[in-house]
Design a protein around this motif. Structure first.
Motif, PDB file in Angstrom:
ATOM      1  N   GLY A  82      76.935 -95.826  68.690  1.00  0.00           N
ATOM      2  CA  GLY A  82      77.512 -95.573  67.375  1.00  0.00           C
ATOM      3  C   GLY A  82      77.048 -94.244  66.813  1.00  0.00           C
ATOM      4  O   GLY A  82      76.028 -93.689  67.239  1.00  0.00           O
ATOM      5  N   LEU A  83      77.802 -93.728  65.852  1.00  0.00           N
ATOM      6  CA  LEU A  83      77.527 -92.408  65.288  1.00  0.00           C
ATOM      7  C   LEU A  83      77.038 -92.507  63.850  1.00  0.00           C
ATOM      8  O   LEU A  83      77.616 -93.249  63.041  1.00  0.00           O
ATOM      9  N   LEU A  84      75.992 -91.746  63.553  1.00  0.00           N
ATOM     10  CA  LEU A  84      75.451 -91.644  62.200  1.00  0.00           C
ATOM     11  C   LEU A  84      75.588 -90.200  61.734  1.00  0.00           C
ATOM     12  O   LEU A  84      75.027 -89.289  62.343  1.00  0.00           O
ATOM     13  N   LYS A  97      88.907 -91.884  64.899  1.00  0.00           N
ATOM     14  CA  LYS A  97      90.146 -92.559  65.286  1.00  0.00           C
ATOM     15  C   LYS A  97      89.831 -93.921  65.892  1.00  0.00           C
ATOM     16  O   LYS A  97      88.986 -94.055  66.795  1.00  0.00           O
ATOM     17  N   ASP A  98      90.499 -94.963  65.360  1.00  0.00           N
ATOM     18  CA  ASP A  98      90.351 -96.351  65.818  1.00  0.00           C
ATOM     19  C   ASP A  98      88.939 -96.895  65.611  1.00  0.00           C
ATOM     20  O   ASP A  98      88.550 -97.880  66.248  1.00  0.00           O
ATOM     21  N   LYS A  99      88.168 -96.284  64.707  1.00  0.00           N
ATOM     22  CA  LYS A  99      86.789 -96.702  64.478  1.00  0.00           C
ATOM     23  C   LYS A  99      86.641 -97.395  63.120  1.00  0.00           C
ATOM     24  O   LYS A  99      87.401 -97.143  62.189  1.00  0.00           O
ATOM     25  N   LYS A 100      85.630 -98.260  63.039  1.00  0.00           N
ATOM     26  CA  LYS A 100      85.217 -98.845  61.763  1.00  0.00           C
ATOM     27  C   LYS A 100      84.182 -97.925  61.136  1.00  0.00           C
ATOM     28  O   LYS A 100      83.125 -97.687  61.723  1.00  0.00           O
ATOM     29  N   VAL A 101      84.503 -97.420  59.953  1.00  0.00           N
ATOM     30  CA  VAL A 101      83.670 -96.403  59.301  1.00  0.00           C
ATOM     31  C   VAL A 101      83.033 -96.980  58.036  1.00  0.00           C
ATOM     32  O   VAL A 101      83.697 -97.672  57.259  1.00  0.00           O
ATOM     33  N   LEU A 102      81.761 -96.660  57.828  1.00  0.00           N
ATOM     34  CA  LEU A 102      81.064 -96.994  56.583  1.00  0.00           C
ATOM     35  C   LEU A 102      80.706 -95.684  55.897  1.00  0.00           C
ATOM     36  O   LEU A 102      79.940 -94.878  56.427  1.00  0.00           O
ATOM     37  N   ASP A 132      81.178 -98.551  63.609  1.00  0.00           N
ATOM     38  CA  ASP A 132      81.172 -97.547  64.678  1.00  0.00           C
ATOM     39  C   ASP A 132      80.633 -96.207  64.191  1.00  0.00           C
ATOM     40  O   ASP A 132      80.023 -95.454  64.958  1.00  0.00           O
ATOM     41  N   VAL A 133      80.897 -95.896  62.913  1.00  0.00           N
ATOM     42  CA  VAL A 133      80.469 -94.627  62.302  1.00  0.00           C
ATOM     43  C   VAL A 133      79.899 -94.936  60.921  1.00  0.00           C
ATOM     44  O   VAL A 133      80.548 -95.625  60.127  1.00  0.00           O
ATOM     45  N   VAL A 134      78.703 -94.427  60.647  1.00  0.00           N
ATOM     46  CA  VAL A 134      78.087 -94.584  59.329  1.00  0.00           C
ATOM     47  C   VAL A 134      77.848 -93.201  58.744  1.00  0.00           C
ATOM     48  O   VAL A 134      77.301 -92.315  59.412  1.00  0.00           O
ATOM     49  N   VAL A 135      78.271 -93.005  57.485  1.00  0.00           N
ATOM     50  CA  VAL A 135      78.084 -91.738  56.777  1.00  0.00           C
ATOM     51  C   VAL A 135      77.091 -91.955  55.637  1.00  0.00           C
ATOM     52  O   VAL A 135      77.297 -92.842  54.801  1.00  0.00           O
ATOM     53  N   LEU A 136      76.039 -91.138  55.611  1.00  0.00           N
ATOM     54  CA  LEU A 136      75.037 -91.198  54.550  1.00  0.00           C
ATOM     55  C   LEU A 136      74.986 -89.827  53.876  1.00  0.00           C
ATOM     56  O   LEU A 136      74.477 -88.861  54.446  1.00  0.00           O
ATOM     57  N   ASP A 137      75.536 -89.743  52.661  1.00  0.00           N
ATOM     58  CA  ASP A 137      75.584 -88.479  51.921  1.00  0.00           C
ATOM     59  C   ASP A 137      74.998 -88.700  50.529  1.00  0.00           C
ATOM     60  O   ASP A 137      75.716 -88.691  49.521  1.00  0.00           O
ATOM     61  N   PRO A 138      73.655 -88.889  50.453  1.00  0.00           N
ATOM     62  CA  PRO A 138      73.026 -89.267  49.177  1.00  0.00           C
ATOM     63  C   PRO A 138      72.908 -88.093  48.215  1.00  0.00           C
ATOM     64  O   PRO A 138      73.078 -86.931  48.596  1.00  0.00           O
ATOM     65  N   PRO A 139      72.600 -88.387  46.956  1.00  0.00           N
ATOM     66  CA  PRO A 139      72.317 -87.315  45.991  1.00  0.00           C
ATOM     67  C   PRO A 139      71.017 -86.609  46.355  1.00  0.00           C
ATOM     68  O   PRO A 139      70.320 -86.999  47.304  1.00  0.00           O
ATOM     69  N   GLY A 198      72.956 -81.285  57.642  1.00  0.00           N
ATOM     70  CA  GLY A 198      73.304 -82.616  58.104  1.00  0.00           C
ATOM     71  C   GLY A 198      73.294 -82.684  59.616  1.00  0.00           C
ATOM     72  O   GLY A 198      73.280 -81.661  60.312  1.00  0.00           O
ATOM     73  N   LEU A 199      73.267 -83.891  60.111  1.00  0.00           N
ATOM     74  CA  LEU A 199      73.232 -84.128  61.558  1.00  0.00           C
ATOM     75  C   LEU A 199      74.230 -85.221  61.914  1.00  0.00           C
ATOM     76  O   LEU A 199      74.341 -86.225  61.203  1.00  0.00           O
ATOM     77  N   LEU A 200      74.949 -85.000  62.994  1.00  0.00           N
ATOM     78  CA  LEU A 200      75.749 -86.068  63.595  1.00  0.00           C
ATOM     79  C   LEU A 200      74.944 -86.594  64.771  1.00  0.00           C
ATOM     80  O   LEU A 200      74.658 -85.864  65.725  1.00  0.00           O
ATOM     81  N   LEU A 201      74.569 -87.856  64.659  1.00  0.00           N
ATOM     82  CA  LEU A 201      73.661 -88.473  65.643  1.00  0.00           C
ATOM     83  C   LEU A 201      74.356 -89.590  66.406  1.00  0.00           C
ATOM     84  O   LEU A 201      75.111 -90.373  65.819  1.00  0.00           O
ATOM     85  N   ARG A 202      74.091 -89.652  67.687  1.00  0.00           N
ATOM     86  CA  ARG A 202      74.490 -90.817  68.483  1.00  0.00           C
ATOM     87  C   ARG A 202      73.273 -91.727  68.593  1.00  0.00           C
ATOM     88  O   ARG A 202      72.219 -91.317  69.070  1.00  0.00           O
ATOM     89  N   VAL A 203      73.434 -92.947  68.114  1.00  0.00           N
ATOM     90  CA  VAL A 203      72.319 -93.888  68.091  1.00  0.00           C
ATOM     91  C   VAL A 203      72.402 -94.758  69.338  1.00  0.00           C
ATOM     92  O   VAL A 203      73.395 -95.448  69.574  1.00  0.00           O
TER      93      VAL A 203
END
Length: 395
Positions: free
Chosen positions: A332-334, A219-224, A294-301, A389-394
């Motif tokens: 930020g969150l990864l 919420k209210d975050k910039k997501v990649l 603010d949030v980066v999602v990495l979901d590779p093949p 998967g992991l939710l990480l705070r960087v």
């Protein structure tokens, strides 16, 4: 029935109900089985161990089905296994906000080489073993009777068929040909998905829970959203109030589908930027241009299709996560994932530690992700736990 006799001392895994017997464990083959035939597996002392599919071309020479010698592997046996698999998904099937899920998950449901996914009124099948290929007509008839779908489509084009000396297949198996776009719901979000030309079986329903969990942080975050495909993480983020979502994928069709799904749900198209590019190159470009998210999602093949590819995959995962960390401010969150069965969660954590060291960042593990309940894991077959998967705070 053909009998296959194991070398002395090779029966331990079979007793522990592991469903794979590798070719190197076999001492003798009594008879001349064709690929996909059901055989009797015996210990070195000739005692019965299990029934299974045989395939001389595969490194996994026998895929085990049944450990009770009194059970007969026939149509009734397959009907029982299929009905049990479907009924075990009752909790998901009764969810009014979701009408897409995995109904059969191969070894987890005692049907090695069979994957069945439900997409609203259509079923998508992947047949990855010669044994299931031999009984395909029975499987289709049982599914028709149990579920009454509009159509059943074959997506058996996976490279896993190569190991069983099977040709790739795709096409209508029964009923209506699926339309170009099938309307489905997941977590209350509407999707138009393409079974015929889409990746894998058509849609990645194994991230259903993780999409919803992560969305609560956006919420209210910039997501990649990297490797976004048709936009599962992007759409869930927009639904939960993300200020902006940047979606990156190398596939033009995937991004076109994402744009369509954004409009289908009535989300503001101005809150999404879609970028067709190689993800690693685009991450470097974002870094050079000074972009932060603010949030980066990495979901590779799948980087490691087998253990022999593990070292190369570890380097690829490390480099990808290092680049992702560079685009996050402190705090930020990864959200980072691996769908490689050869990479267990402890190995994945070690790879992340290496990536953090190279990036000069500290990270905290906030949550650990796994696959949802319609992708169960047999305790005797840990290889079935492929998604982690992991939710990480960087920091």
């Amino acid at each position: 029935m053909v009998e296959i006799i194991l070398k002395k001392g090779k029966e331990k895994a079979v007793h522990q109900k592991h469903p794979w017997v590798f070719s190197g464990a076999i001492d003798k083959v009594k008879g001349d089985p064709a690929n996909g035939d059901v055989i009797r597996l015996l210990a070195a002392d000739k005692t019965f161990l299990a029934y299974g599919y045989y395939n001389a071309q595969s490194r996994v020479a026998v895929r085990l089905l049944e450990w009770d010698e009194q059970r007969i592997i026939n149509r009734d046996w397959y009907a029982e296994k299929l009905h049990k698999a479907i009924s075990s998904r009752g909790h998901v099937l009764r969810d009014s906000e979701t009408d897409t899920c995995r109904l059969v998950f191969s070894e987890a449901d005692y049907l090695p080489g069979l994957i069945v996914d439900r997409y609203a009124d259509f079923l998508s099948l992947q047949i990855l073993s010669s044994g299931i290929e031999n009984v395909k007509d029975d499987i289709i008839d049982i599914l028709r009777s149990a579920l009454n779908p509009k159509g059943i489509f074959d997506k058996s084009d996976a490279t896993a068929r190569d190991h069983e000396n099977l040709e790739a297949k795709q096409g209508l198996l029964w009923g209506e040909l699926p339309p170009e776009f099938i309307a489905v719901k997941e977590n209350g979000i509407n999707y138009h998905i393409n079974i015929v030309n889409g990746q894998k079986s058509g849609f990645y329903c194994d991230q259903r829970d993780n999409r919803q969990i992560l969305a609560e942080y956006t919420k209210d975050k910039k997501v990649l959203d990297c490797f976004c495909y048709s936009g599962g993480f992007s759409l869930n983020s927009l639904r939960h109030g993300a200020s902006h979502v940047t979606s990156v994928d190398s596939s033009a069709l995937a991004l076109e589908t994402l744009q369509h799904n954004i409009q289908l749900n009535g989300f503001d198209i101005q809150q999404n930027t879609s970028v067709q590019a190689d993800v690693n190159k685009q991450l470097r470009k974002f870094k050079d241009e000074g972009h932060l998210f603010d949030v980066v999602v990495l979901d590779p093949p799948k980087y490691a299709p087998s253990r022999s590819a593990l070292d190369r995959a570890a380097r690829a995962y490390k480099d990808l996560n290092r680049l992702g960390m560079a685009l996050l401010p402190p705090g930020g969150l990864l959200a980072t994932f691996s769908c490689s069965g050869a990479v267990d969660i402890e190995t994945f954590k070690q790879i992340i530690a290496w990536a953090a060291l190279d990036a000069g960042r500290e990270v905290q593990i906030v949550k650990q992700f796994t696959q949802p309940e319609d992708h169960p894991v047999r305790i005797s077959f840990p290889e079935g736990e492929y998604l982690k998967g992991l939710l990480l705070r960087v920091l």
